[in-house]
Scaffold this active site. Structure first.
Site, PDB file in Angstrom:
ATOM      1  N   PRO A 243       3.905  -0.878   9.920  1.00 32.67           N
ATOM      2  CA  PRO A 243       2.572  -0.589   9.400  1.00 32.67           C
ATOM      3  C   PRO A 243       1.522  -1.405  10.127  1.00 32.67           C
ATOM      4  CG  PRO A 243       4.086  -1.357   7.666  1.00 32.67           C
ATOM      5  CD  PRO A 243       4.725  -1.636   8.988  1.00 32.67           C
TER       6      PRO A 243
ATOM      7  N   SER B 116      -0.076   3.158  12.376  1.00 34.31           N
ATOM      8  CA  SER B 116       1.267   2.634  12.155  1.00 34.31           C
ATOM      9  C   SER B 116       2.187   3.304  13.167  1.00 34.31           C
ATOM     10  CB  SER B 116       1.737   2.943  10.726  1.00 34.31           C
ATOM     11  OG  SER B 116       0.906   2.327   9.779  1.00 34.31           O
TER      12      SER B 116
ATOM     13  N   HIS C  47       4.835   0.795   1.151  1.00 38.49           N
ATOM     14  CA  HIS C  47       5.108  -0.613   1.467  1.00 38.49           C
ATOM     15  C   HIS C  47       5.073  -1.416   0.167  1.00 38.49           C
ATOM     16  CE1 HIS C  47       3.691  -4.610   3.491  1.00 38.49           C
ATOM     17  NE2 HIS C  47       4.994  -4.598   3.309  1.00 38.49           N
TER      18      HIS C  47
ATOM     19  N   SER D 165      -2.878  -1.930  10.138  1.00 41.93           N
ATOM     20  CA  SER D 165      -3.808  -2.113   9.031  1.00 41.93           C
ATOM     21  C   SER D 165      -4.417  -0.759   8.714  1.00 41.93           C
ATOM     22  CB  SER D 165      -4.908  -3.085   9.440  1.00 41.93           C
ATOM     23  OG  SER D 165      -5.654  -2.521  10.492  1.00 41.93           O
TER      24      SER D 165
ATOM     25  N   PHE E  79       0.832  -1.205   0.000  1.00 38.89           N
ATOM     26  CA  PHE E  79       0.000   0.000   0.000  1.00 38.89           C
ATOM     27  C   PHE E  79       0.859   1.244   0.000  1.00 38.89           C
ATOM     28  CE2 PHE E  79       0.835  -0.946   4.451  1.00 38.89           C
ATOM     29  CZ  PHE E  79       1.302   0.276   4.901  1.00 38.89           C
ATOM     30  N   LEU E  80       0.179   2.307  -0.213  1.00 40.77           N
ATOM     31  CA  LEU E  80       0.765   3.639  -0.077  1.00 40.77           C
ATOM     32  C   LEU E  80      -0.225   4.400   0.807  1.00 40.77           C
ATOM     33  CD1 LEU E  80       2.128   5.509  -3.157  1.00 40.77           C
ATOM     34  CD2 LEU E  80       0.992   6.700  -1.293  1.00 40.77           C
TER      35      LEU E  80
ATOM     36  N   GLY F  29       0.546  -8.310  11.837  1.00 41.06           N
ATOM     37  CA  GLY F  29       0.461  -9.769  11.742  1.00 41.06           C
ATOM     38  C   GLY F  29      -0.933 -10.222  11.393  1.00 41.06           C
TER      39      GLY F  29
ATOM     40  N   HIS G 288       7.517  -6.469  12.274  1.00 40.39           N
ATOM     41  CA  HIS G 288       7.397  -5.757  10.990  1.00 40.39           C
ATOM     42  C   HIS G 288       5.981  -5.268  10.709  1.00 40.39           C
ATOM     43  CE1 HIS G 288       5.250  -9.045   9.165  1.00 40.39           C
ATOM     44  NE2 HIS G 288       5.433  -8.623   7.941  1.00 40.39           N
TER      45      HIS G 288
END
Lengths: 477, 130
Positions: A374, A381, A236, A376, A206-207, A403, A400
């Protein structure tokens, strides 16, 4: 997999013997509630399988955002002895150097005002999305692709004027892994990736347009150039089809040589070869080339973000849009830990070096390495900073993301994409997505609670919160 | 002879039951065509040749080749016209059609990969990164 025993408040262990052939224990950072969520899939069994890899040292580790993957769990970390250990392509994953880049705009959220929707629209217009994502303006072939594979975004800067020296400076490893060899990348991998540079991809890529909602560490935030209310853009993406094919090629090649090396593995996706072997050396050369491609991809995406910002907010804002950092979360690197050289596989895990580490840009040496987590869309984030505990306990690594906890099919059944879009818009998040189906698959319900994941890594001393970012616009494949 | 898709957290698993090895490969073709949203017999033919260490790896290579044809040419295979199956290789001609299939299959994994005799027939399993 209920044999996990608590070692510390945020650390659990599966002892050697949990699955046959384990050489070291498997450890996961979690609290009881997250551990219960983690035990809903097969990720702990996969982590125990990782502990069977020849040459693995200390423990197979998992971050609190662990979830089931292929062979290795996502959120897994494995360090193997550089002298007699193995390299496993599955321990890096298909999307080699999938990672995150954070840009800051020199304006406050309030200044964006009614231009926010126009900016998100412009971003979606300029950034190709979707699994194939063909048609990139900067599609590279032949000698230009060779240079990107060898040099990463440095080649884009020199050849096309994309990016800047400052961006390279604020990128993990300077945006270029040493030892990259384009000759190790197959013709099919080149074909799959050549037209995809500067494309976002699909799935969880995504951006995101964001605002800084909370500051936890003013000093570190100042060092990173972040302040409350500021507008940021998080990118991402990874190495696209090129990286997937490199992994595919080497899983197959190493699988065919397992007998030669006398390796018996519980899962063929863990296929591996000695680091110092023809297969191991070739993989490291190809993986480095794919990692360089991924950094060039994110550099091109950042270039398009700047073009969009310039178009909507003016040249001055675009010129003062700067990069905080760019981190990889799917990669293997030779690093020094506890006085020795090890190959650290990070699959869905982020390097998090502490203050003073020589590989951190001097501007960040007191704050620690920036790490981007990041969540969701619809949640939040985080920007974290690496801490000393990461060097002591997780080979300089932290989590990261949030999850995943639901399959794509399950979340599509539970969430209506159109309704989700309306809900996000009602919450003040402008959405541009290729499809309602793709949007539904990435609904907040599909992920664990990112706030809890970040709290765990902070309490475990792996990384510390610097700022929290709230989404105000999202572009998805 | 049948196939079914099983969904997991971050993957799509294909399970096949068939009476012989050729049918396993045919079911894989049909399953992939369904995944890519293509129905009906195809008039165009394409050659496919792959090698691999054993039967399960051969199945993975077969699906990878079909997925690559779809991604690179927009050719979606719907059936097998000819097939020569050796211990470590297969040569085939597949029938199919040109379309605009979504490039859903990013990779064919070796995770829990299987292709083996079972009872009076064969069972196979392959996990896709989608």
């Amino acid at each position: 997999m209920s044999e996990a025993r608590r070692l510390e408040n945020e650390l659990w262990e599966l002892p050697v013997g949990t699955v046959p052939g384990m050489r070291v224990p498997a450890r996961v950072f979690a609290d009881p509630e997250l551990l219960a969520a983690i035990e809903q899939d097969r990720s702990l069994e996969q982590l125990a399988n990782v502990a069977t890899l020849p040459g693995i040292v200390d423990a197979a580790l998992a971050m609190p955002d662990i979830h089931q993957g292929y062979g290795f769990p996502v959120g897994g970390v494995a360090a193997t002895d550089a002298a007699d250990g193995v390299i496993s392509p599955g321990g890096v994953g298909y999307d080699i150097n999938c990672g995150v880049r954070l840009l800051t705009l020199p304006i406050e959220f309030d200044e964006l005002a009614d231009r926010r929707e126009a900016l998100v629209h412009e971003l979606s217009r300029r950034v190709p999305v979707g699994t194939g994502g063909k048609g990139a303006r900067e599609g590279l072939r032949g000698a230009k692709l060779e240079r990107v594979l060898s040099l990463g975004p440095r080649a884009l800067l020199d050849d096309l004027g994309i990016g800047s020296a400052e961006e390279l400076h604020f990128t993990e490893s300077g945006g270029c892994l040493e030892g990259a060899d384009p000759a190790a990348v197959s013709p099919r991998a080149r074909e799959r990736g050549a037209g995809q540079i500067g494309t976002l991809g699909s799935g969880n890529h995504f951006l995101e347009l964001q605002r800084v909602s909370d500051v936890y560490d003013e000093e570190a935030a100042n060092a990173f150039g972040l302040r409350r209310g500021q507008v940021t853009v998080l990118i991402h993406s990874g190495s696209r089809g090129l990286g997937h094919q490199v992994c595919t090629d080497f899983v197959k090649r190493m699988d065919a040589r397992l007998g030669h090396y006398g390796f018996e593995l519980p899962d063929r996706q863990l296929s591996c070869a000695p680091i110092d072997s023809p297969e191991g050396r070739d993989y490291l050369r190809a993986m480095a080339a794919a990692a360089n491609f991924a950094w060039a991809n994110r550099a091109t995406l950042a270039h398009r973000v700047r073009e969009s910002v310039g178009s909507v907010l003016g040249r001055d804002v675009a010129d003062n849009t700067r990069q905080v950092y760019d981190v990889a979360h799917n990669v293997a690197k030779l690093e020094q830990h506890a006085g020795g050289t090890v190959c650290v596989h990070r699959k869905g895990a982020t390097r998090a070096f502490p203050p003073g580490h020589p590989e951190i840009p001097p501007e960040y040496t007191q704050a620690g390495q920036p790490v981007f987590i990041p969540g969701s869309m619809g949640t939040a984030s985080y920007v974290l900073a690496g801490r000393r505990g990461a060097m002591e306990r997780s080979f300089g690594t932290t989590c990261h993301g949030a999850g995943r906890r639901m399959s794509r099919t399950a979340v599509r059944k539970a969430v209506d994409g159109g309704q989700l879009r309306r809900q996000l818009e009602a919450d003040g998040i402008v959405v541009r997505a290729l499809s309602a189906r793709g949007l539904a698959e990435e609904a907040p319900e599909a992920y664990k609670d990112v706030d809890r994941v970040v709290e765990i890594v902070e309490r475990a001393g792996l990384a510390a919160r610097v700022v929290r970012l709230r989404p105000v616009g999202v572009v998805k494949g | 002879m049948s196939y079914r898709w099983v969904d997991h957290t971050a993957e799509l698993e294909l399970e096949i039951e068939a009476s012989d090895e050729r049918e396993v490969l045919e079911e894989a073709v049909r399953a992939l065509a369904e995944l890519l949203g293509v129905k009906g017999p195809g008039e165009l033919h394409r050659p496919v040749a792959v090698t691999a260490a054993d039967r399960p790896a051969l199945l993975a290579a077969w699906i990878e080749e079909l997925a690559f044809l779809a991604e690179s040419e927009g050719f979606v295979a719907t059936g097998i016209v000819e097939l020569t199956l050796g211990d470590d290789h297969l040569h085939a001609a597949v029938a199919g059609m040109l379309d605009a299939p979504p490039p859903l299959v990013k990779a064919v994994t070796y995770h829990r990969l299987a292709f083996e005799a079972s009872g009076e027939g064969y069972v196979a399993r392959v996990v896709l990164d989608v």
